[in-house]
Design an enzyme around this catalytic site. Structure first.
Site, PDB file in Angstrom:
ATOM      1  N   CYS A  43       0.955  -1.196   0.068  1.00  0.00           N
ATOM      2  CA  CYS A  43      -0.054  -0.120   0.236  1.00  0.00           C
ATOM      3  C   CYS A  43       0.987   1.382  -0.103  1.00  0.00           C
ATOM      4  CB  CYS A  43      -0.909   0.008   1.261  1.00  0.00           C
ATOM      5  SG  CYS A  43      -1.996   1.554   1.250  1.00  0.00           S
ATOM      6  N   CYS A  48      -1.225   1.916  -3.061  1.00  0.00           N
ATOM      7  CA  CYS A  48      -2.286   2.830  -2.971  1.00  0.00           C
ATOM      8  C   CYS A  48      -1.569   4.254  -2.850  1.00  0.00           C
ATOM      9  CB  CYS A  48      -2.967   2.764  -1.810  1.00  0.00           C
ATOM     10  SG  CYS A  48      -3.495   0.829  -1.302  1.00  0.00           S
ATOM     11  N   LYS A  51       0.376   5.519  -6.228  1.00  0.00           N
ATOM     12  CA  LYS A  51      -0.593   5.475  -7.070  1.00  0.00           C
ATOM     13  C   LYS A  51      -1.722   6.735  -6.932  1.00  0.00           C
ATOM     14  CE  LYS A  51      -4.558   4.233  -6.329  1.00  0.00           C
ATOM     15  NZ  LYS A  51      -4.938   3.213  -6.148  1.00  0.00           N
ATOM     16  N   TYR A 178      -9.326  -3.234 -11.219  1.00  0.00           N
ATOM     17  CA  TYR A 178      -8.788  -1.972 -10.520  1.00  0.00           C
ATOM     18  C   TYR A 178      -7.504  -1.478 -10.952  1.00  0.00           C
ATOM     19  CZ  TYR A 178     -11.494  -2.472  -5.860  1.00  0.00           C
ATOM     20  OH  TYR A 178     -12.463  -2.793  -5.061  1.00  0.00           O
ATOM     21  N   GLU A 182      -7.083   1.869 -13.296  1.00  0.00           N
ATOM     22  CA  GLU A 182      -6.514   3.151 -12.646  1.00  0.00           C
ATOM     23  C   GLU A 182      -5.371   3.560 -13.465  1.00  0.00           C
ATOM     24  OE1 GLU A 182      -8.082   2.478  -8.113  1.00  0.00           O
ATOM     25  OE2 GLU A 182      -6.059   2.012  -8.552  1.00  0.00           O
ATOM     26  N   HIS A 435     -27.422  21.889  -0.697  1.00  0.00           N
ATOM     27  CA  HIS A 435     -27.244  22.825  -1.945  1.00  0.00           C
ATOM     28  C   HIS A 435     -26.406  23.743  -2.156  1.00  0.00           C
ATOM     29  CE1 HIS A 435     -29.394  23.705  -5.696  1.00  0.00           C
ATOM     30  NE2 HIS A 435     -29.556  25.120  -5.352  1.00  0.00           N
ATOM     31  N   GLU A 440     -26.184  15.976  -3.587  1.00  0.00           N
ATOM     32  CA  GLU A 440     -27.737  16.197  -3.074  1.00  0.00           C
ATOM     33  C   GLU A 440     -28.958  15.533  -3.829  1.00  0.00           C
ATOM     34  OE1 GLU A 440     -29.765  20.189  -3.994  1.00  0.00           O
ATOM     35  OE2 GLU A 440     -27.891  20.506  -5.231  1.00  0.00           O
TER      36      GLU A 440
HETATM   37  P1  NDP Z   1      -8.285  -7.853 -10.387  1.00  0.00           P
HETATM   38  O1  NDP Z   1      -8.262  -9.124  -9.952  1.00  0.00           O
HETATM   39  O2  NDP Z   1      -9.160  -6.876  -9.778  1.00  0.00           O
HETATM   40  O3  NDP Z   1      -8.164  -7.777 -11.961  1.00  0.00           O
HETATM   41  C1  NDP Z   1      -7.703  -8.600 -12.863  1.00  0.00           C
HETATM   42  C2  NDP Z   1      -7.699  -8.182 -14.348  1.00  0.00           C
HETATM   43  O4  NDP Z   1      -6.920  -8.971 -15.263  1.00  0.00           O
HETATM   44  C3  NDP Z   1      -9.139  -8.605 -14.743  1.00  0.00           C
HETATM   45  O5  NDP Z   1      -9.752  -7.797 -15.363  1.00  0.00           O
HETATM   46  C4  NDP Z   1      -8.926 -10.256 -15.264  1.00  0.00           C
HETATM   47  O6  NDP Z   1      -9.966 -10.358 -16.375  1.00  0.00           O
HETATM   48  C5  NDP Z   1      -7.587  -9.771 -16.160  1.00  0.00           C
HETATM   49  N1  NDP Z   1      -7.123 -11.008 -16.426  1.00  0.00           N
HETATM   50  C6  NDP Z   1      -6.694 -12.162 -15.559  1.00  0.00           C
HETATM   51  N2  NDP Z   1      -5.851 -13.114 -16.128  1.00  0.00           N
HETATM   52  C7  NDP Z   1      -5.767 -12.746 -17.328  1.00  0.00           C
HETATM   53  C8  NDP Z   1      -4.882 -13.233 -18.519  1.00  0.00           C
HETATM   54  N3  NDP Z   1      -4.528 -14.331 -18.361  1.00  0.00           N
HETATM   55  N4  NDP Z   1      -5.021 -12.542 -19.663  1.00  0.00           N
HETATM   56  C9  NDP Z   1      -5.468 -11.352 -19.477  1.00  0.00           C
HETATM   57  N5  NDP Z   1      -6.265 -10.800 -18.652  1.00  0.00           N
HETATM   58  C10 NDP Z   1      -6.187 -11.539 -17.463  1.00  0.00           C
HETATM   59  O7  NDP Z   1      -6.561  -7.595 -10.097  1.00  0.00           O
HETATM   60  P2  NDP Z   1      -5.704  -6.382 -10.175  1.00  0.00           P
HETATM   61  O8  NDP Z   1      -4.429  -6.774 -10.387  1.00  0.00           O
HETATM   62  O9  NDP Z   1      -6.500  -5.042 -10.924  1.00  0.00           O
HETATM   63  O10 NDP Z   1      -5.853  -5.896  -8.632  1.00  0.00           O
HETATM   64  C11 NDP Z   1      -5.480  -6.775  -7.568  1.00  0.00           C
HETATM   65  C12 NDP Z   1      -6.284  -6.401  -6.137  1.00  0.00           C
HETATM   66  O11 NDP Z   1      -5.668  -5.086  -5.782  1.00  0.00           O
HETATM   67  C13 NDP Z   1      -7.695  -6.051  -6.516  1.00  0.00           C
HETATM   68  O12 NDP Z   1      -8.581  -7.311  -6.195  1.00  0.00           O
HETATM   69  C14 NDP Z   1      -8.072  -4.841  -5.470  1.00  0.00           C
HETATM   70  O13 NDP Z   1      -8.832  -5.383  -4.274  1.00  0.00           O
HETATM   71  C15 NDP Z   1      -6.831  -4.441  -5.090  1.00  0.00           C
HETATM   72  N6  NDP Z   1      -6.766  -3.050  -5.517  1.00  0.00           N
HETATM   73  C16 NDP Z   1      -7.506  -2.083  -5.030  1.00  0.00           C
HETATM   74  C17 NDP Z   1      -7.541  -0.763  -5.311  1.00  0.00           C
HETATM   75  C18 NDP Z   1      -8.404   0.119  -4.925  1.00  0.00           C
HETATM   76  O14 NDP Z   1      -9.032  -0.086  -3.844  1.00  0.00           O
HETATM   77  N7  NDP Z   1      -8.760   1.448  -5.593  1.00  0.00           N
HETATM   78  C19 NDP Z   1      -6.488  -0.379  -6.290  1.00  0.00           C
HETATM   79  C20 NDP Z   1      -5.760  -1.323  -6.786  1.00  0.00           C
HETATM   80  C21 NDP Z   1      -5.497  -2.585  -6.407  1.00  0.00           C
HETATM   81  P3  NDP Z   1     -11.475 -10.898 -16.109  1.00  0.00           P
HETATM   82  O15 NDP Z   1     -12.021  -9.831 -15.426  1.00  0.00           O
HETATM   83  O16 NDP Z   1     -11.843 -11.605 -17.269  1.00  0.00           O
HETATM   84  O17 NDP Z   1     -11.275 -12.026 -14.973  1.00  0.00           O
END
Ligand code: NDP
Length: 452
Positions: A43, A48, A51, A178, A182, A435, A440
């Protein structure tokens, strides 16, 4: 039996530091903590915090045209990554020192070493030292996972996104979660030609469809080349850059390729198999509702348990662990109705059920305000704001709230309190509006947009 410590924590990230600090300073137990990398964890060091600072830097690109809409004029605006990056590095150094200081002042003994669990009460450090503890807490977090495609070694992950000496001219971001979404916004705002490939129909799977569509549409409008239904076949390093071949057979060259395709628990070589700690299918530590692993003296919390992988959840789990183990108050963690923000540009906030998931549970009413806020309208921007309440038709409780507005993260935090308390639509209606604000609309939506 006398142990070296009452508690030994492995991992100096948000969850581990909180547990160690509170155990030592508030319950008086003897605490040790091992961290092999930088204090603060994902983080603070590579997640976080940096980022969000990059989001702030990048967002300025959207405020400048808005300012012009209010009568301001600027000489040519330029972003200098080296200036920003130097400040970012200093800030992360400062924060790491803060984390170390918190532990020191609490009386926690820190070990800058990797730890491995050898027995139910014994940890071996990479220095060769063996330490015994009555309770061992694993808080080692997760690490990015990369699919095995040809040339994947040329790709970077979110870990490296904070280390550019110079920004790339172009970047391909793979994934639709995410992190990918982002970073697509960040890079685009900082002037990097940004392309995002997502293998599914629409990014941010699992969130409310209407909110996802608005975010994705605005990302494209702001200049991101977002291509859904597309993935990568291979990456080749060429003198011109990274040549990628997509699943439709097309090729394109990018300066950098970043993968954000999920994260997995950091449990490799962490626990000797003879200890008997059960791991799940993705390597996560299996724990009960009190964060206790299958070996009674061992607990785990945060991303290494792959429950809800968010910093505040790990911190909450740490506080529940302290109450359970050191205060004699067994405290299960409630993982329901967690507010969350996605720092895409535009920003999105969410809590509870999406319209699609709520509909599967019974009759609902959906209240939607989709409009141009005064500030953007006056500036001549066509950005829209979305505020949406998903209400149970029987109990009248607000089951979900989904917002795409400036500062959505701040707004969803406060909405989270009301919704966690079980607020009904009528509770929202009884609340006087503030307001003129965007928020609101949340208390003035009288008629449901849809009933199902
Ligand atoms: P996520 O699990 O959210 O997303 C992974 C993404 O990669 C999905 O879109 C998935 O597709 C895709 N994917 C998985 N495998 C493949 C592959 N082999 N080829 C192509 N695409 C693939 O993971 P992140 O890495 O984005 O984030 C990890 C964690 O970090 C999150 O769970 C979140 O909790 C945390 N996080 C939170 C933030 C916040 O609170 N603002 C900010 C950043 C991270 P599909 O949808 O089809 O499975």
């Amino acid at each position: 039996m006398l142990f070296d410590y009452d508690l030994f924590v492995i991992g100096g990230g948000s969850g581990g530091v909180r547990a160690a600090r509170v155990a030592a300073s508030e319950t008086g137990v003897r605490v040790g903590l091992a961290e092999e990398d930088r204090y603060g964890g994902t983080c603070v060091i590579r997640g976080c915090v940096p980022k969000k600072l990059m989001v702030y830097a990048s967002d300025v690109a959207h405020f400048l045209p808005e300012a012009e809409g209010y009568g301001w004029t600027f000489a040519e605006a330029k972003f200098d990554w080296t200036v920003f990056h130097q400040k970012l590095t200093q800030e992360l150094d400062r924060l790491e020192a803060v984390y170390r200081g918190l532990l020191e002042r609490a009386g926690v003994h820190t070990f800058d070493a990797r730890a491995k669990i050898l027995e139910a009460h014994t940890v071996e450090l990479s220095t060769g030292q063996c330490i015994t503890a009555e309770t061992i807490l694993i808080a080692v977090g997760g690490t990015p996972t990369l699919p095995k495609i040809i040339g994947i070694e040329h790709a970077i992950t979110s870990n490296e996104m904070f280390n550019f000496k110079l920004l790339p001219v172009s970047i391909l971001i793979v994934g639709g979660g995410y992190i990918a979404s982002e970073f697509a916004g960040i890079m685009n705002g900082l002037g990097v030609k940004t392309t995002q490939y997502y293998r599914g129909d629409q990014i941010l799977r699992g969130f409310d469809n209407e909110a996802r569509d608005l975010v994705a549409g605005d990302m494209v409008k702001r200049g991101i080349d977002l291509r859904c239904g597309l993935n990568l076949e291979k990456i080749e390093k060429t003198p011109k850059g990274l040549l990628v071949t997509d699943t439709k057979g097309k090729t394109q060259v990018f300066d950098a390729v970043m993968y954000a395709t999920g994260r997995s628990a950091n449990t490799k070589n962490l626990i000797d198999p003879s200890v008997g700690v059960s791991l799940g299918a993705k390597g996560e530590i299996v724990v009960d509702e009190y964060s206790q692993a299958t070996v009674p003296s061992i607990y785990a919390l945060g991303d290494v348990t792959d429950r809800v992988n968010l910093t505040p959840v790990a911190i909450h789990e740490a506080m529940a662990f302290i109450a359970t183990v050191f205060r004699g108050e067994p405290t299960a963690v409630d993982h329901t109705l967690i507010p969350t923000a996605i720092f895409t540009q535009p920003e999105m906030g969410a809590i509870g059920l999406s319209e699609e998931k709520a509909r599967l549970q019974g009759p609902i009413e959906v209240y939607v305000a989709n409009f141009q806020a005064m500030r953007q309208f006056f500036a001549g921007s066509d950005d829209k704001s979305l505020l949406k309440l998903v209400v149970c038709a029987n109990s009248r409780k607000v089951l979900g709230c989904h917002i795409v507005v400036p500062h959505a993260g701040e707004m969803i935090q406060l909405l989270g309190i009301a919704i966690k308390m079980g607020a009904t639509k009528e509770d929202f209606d009884r609340t006087m509006a503030v307001h003129p604000t965007i928020a609101e609309e949340l208390v003035t939506m009288r008629e449901p947009t849809r009933k199902t």
